[in-house]
Design an enzyme around this catalytic site. Structure first.
Site, PDB file in Angstrom:
ATOM      1  N   ALA A 248      -6.126 -13.637  -1.307  1.00  0.00           N
ATOM      2  CA  ALA A 248      -5.338 -13.640  -2.603  1.00  0.00           C
ATOM      3  C   ALA A 248      -4.626 -12.402  -2.915  1.00  0.00           C
ATOM      4  O   ALA A 248      -4.901 -11.416  -2.304  1.00  0.00           O
ATOM      5  CB  ALA A 248      -6.108 -14.044  -3.710  1.00  0.00           C
ATOM      6  N   HIS A 249      -3.782 -12.326  -4.014  1.00  0.00           N
ATOM      7  CA  HIS A 249      -3.386 -10.993  -4.276  1.00  0.00           C
ATOM      8  C   HIS A 249      -4.292 -10.119  -4.651  1.00  0.00           C
ATOM      9  O   HIS A 249      -5.300 -10.166  -5.173  1.00  0.00           O
ATOM     10  CB  HIS A 249      -2.408 -11.377  -5.531  1.00  0.00           C
ATOM     11  CG  HIS A 249      -2.961 -11.919  -7.174  1.00  0.00           C
ATOM     12  ND1 HIS A 249      -2.470 -12.489  -7.772  1.00  0.00           N
ATOM     13  CD2 HIS A 249      -4.393 -11.932  -7.255  1.00  0.00           C
ATOM     14  CE1 HIS A 249      -3.118 -12.906  -8.737  1.00  0.00           C
ATOM     15  NE2 HIS A 249      -4.457 -12.571  -8.343  1.00  0.00           N
ATOM     16  N   ASN A 250      -3.472  -8.626  -4.279  1.00  0.00           N
ATOM     17  CA  ASN A 250      -4.259  -7.442  -4.478  1.00  0.00           C
ATOM     18  C   ASN A 250      -5.605  -7.290  -3.751  1.00  0.00           C
ATOM     19  O   ASN A 250      -6.492  -6.254  -4.013  1.00  0.00           O
ATOM     20  CB  ASN A 250      -4.743  -7.092  -6.013  1.00  0.00           C
ATOM     21  CG  ASN A 250      -3.002  -7.179  -6.840  1.00  0.00           C
ATOM     22  OD1 ASN A 250      -3.050  -7.944  -7.451  1.00  0.00           O
ATOM     23  ND2 ASN A 250      -2.481  -6.138  -6.639  1.00  0.00           N
TER      24      ASN A 250
END
Length: 336
Positions: A248-250
């Site tokens: 997922a993001h980051n």
């Protein structure tokens, strides 16, 4: 086809060859096979003691053998034995010599923006798309139907397989291999809830970061790595990722970490260096996992892991009747 001399050179990039002075290095080899199936023009390897019996009857022209077995060998006289520190690693080095070569051609159906930059010896497959301002390094292969977004940088020697999607402004390092249908830099799963007619509604959060991938990274088929919401999603050098993984993001993945299939890593989690994450592991968001951590298959991680070591939480298979009794006892442990 290659010679034993070339094979030894490939191995010595990683480890010493113990007995190279006594070898006939002009032998020609045109493939790799198992000890049982190998023919005189092929190479095999022996890395485990349980296969010592197969060595006696092999027809292989060359066999790579871990030197710990040096005093146990019974091999046909026609077979050249090459003693190495680690036969499995040696075989891995040699295997790359027999992969089919990719011609440096650009298919006429490819759509390449005039503002993009292609290095030397780049191969672009049919119907691939390369966006505005993209920079493609020397020797890169881009497969049929792949989409390389605007402003993407791909380092030298990387291989982007058919139907891969790389979103705008993402950065791919050198010698990276991305397999078919992987998605790099799609929008992360970011929404803010608010009350609306009929119940909860969701306000989309624009994902403004990138995905930054280091050198020598391997990404499997149908794996998805989301771009960052504000900061970047980062995959460090030498990470290997199996098929069907969701990152997922980051998320930050540290150097040398290996991730098996069907792993899910929620947003903003940081995973250390040289970790091993088994199949179907789930990792909650906003966590920190230390270096040199092993998570066995189907583990669920819901809090930080601050010390290296092996962690497990999955329940192993057992006869159904036994499992039912164990489940009842486990449930009772949670009762007041």
């Amino acid at each position: 086809m290659t010679t034993l001399d070339c094979i030894i050179n490939a191995i010595e990039a990683r480890q010493a060859v113990a007995n190279k002075t006594s070898l006939q290095t002009n032998i020609k080899i045109d493939g790799v096979a198992s000890l049982v199936a190998a023919q005189p023009n092929q190479l095999a390897f022996l890395a485990q003691a349980k296969y010592l019996g197969e060595l006696e009857h092999t027809k292989a022209g060359v066999v790579l053998v871990s030197d710990k077995f040096a005093n146990m060998l019974k091999a046909p006289t026609a077979t050249q034995i090459v003693l190495v520190k680690d036969a499995y690693l040696a075989y891995a080095c040699v295997s790359t010599l027999f992969t089919p070569a990719v011609l440096a051609t650009v298919h006429p159906s490819a759509v390449i923006d005039s503002s993009s930059t292609l290095g030397q010896a780049v191969s672009v497959g049919a119907y691939a798309v390369i966006g505005a301002g993209a920079v493609i390094g020397d020797g890169v292969h881009i497969g049929a139907g792949a989409v390389i977004g605007d402003g993407v940088h791909i380092g030298a020697g990387s291989d982007i397989a058919a139907m891969v999607h790389i979103g705008a402004d993402c950065h791919i390092g050198e010698q990276v291999r991305i397999h078919s249908h992987a998605s790099i830099g799609s929008e992360g799963f970011g929404f803010a809830p608010f009350a609306g007619d009929g119940g909860v509604r969701w306000q989309r959060i624009a994902q403004l970061g990138r995905v930054v991938i280091g050198n020598r990274v391997r990404i499997g088929s149908n794996t998805c790595i989301d771009r960052g919401a504000v900061d970047d999603t980062i995959i460090a050098d030498d990470v290997i990722i199996d098929n069907l993984v969701q990152i997922a993001h980051n998320v930050h993945i540290g150097q040398g970490t290996a991730i098996a299939a069907k792993v899910g890593i929620a947003g903003s989690t940081k995973i250390g260096k040289n970790c091993i994450i088994g199949g179907a592991v789930g990792i909650n968001g906003h966590l920190s996992i230390a270096d040199n951590v092993t998570l066995t298959g189907m583990s669920m991680v819901i809090s930080d892991i601050t010390e290296s070591g092996t962690y497990s939480s999955g329940t192993v298979a057992m006869p159904q009747a036994n499992w039912r009794r164990a489940a009842v006892k486990f449930r009772k442990l949670g009762e007041k």
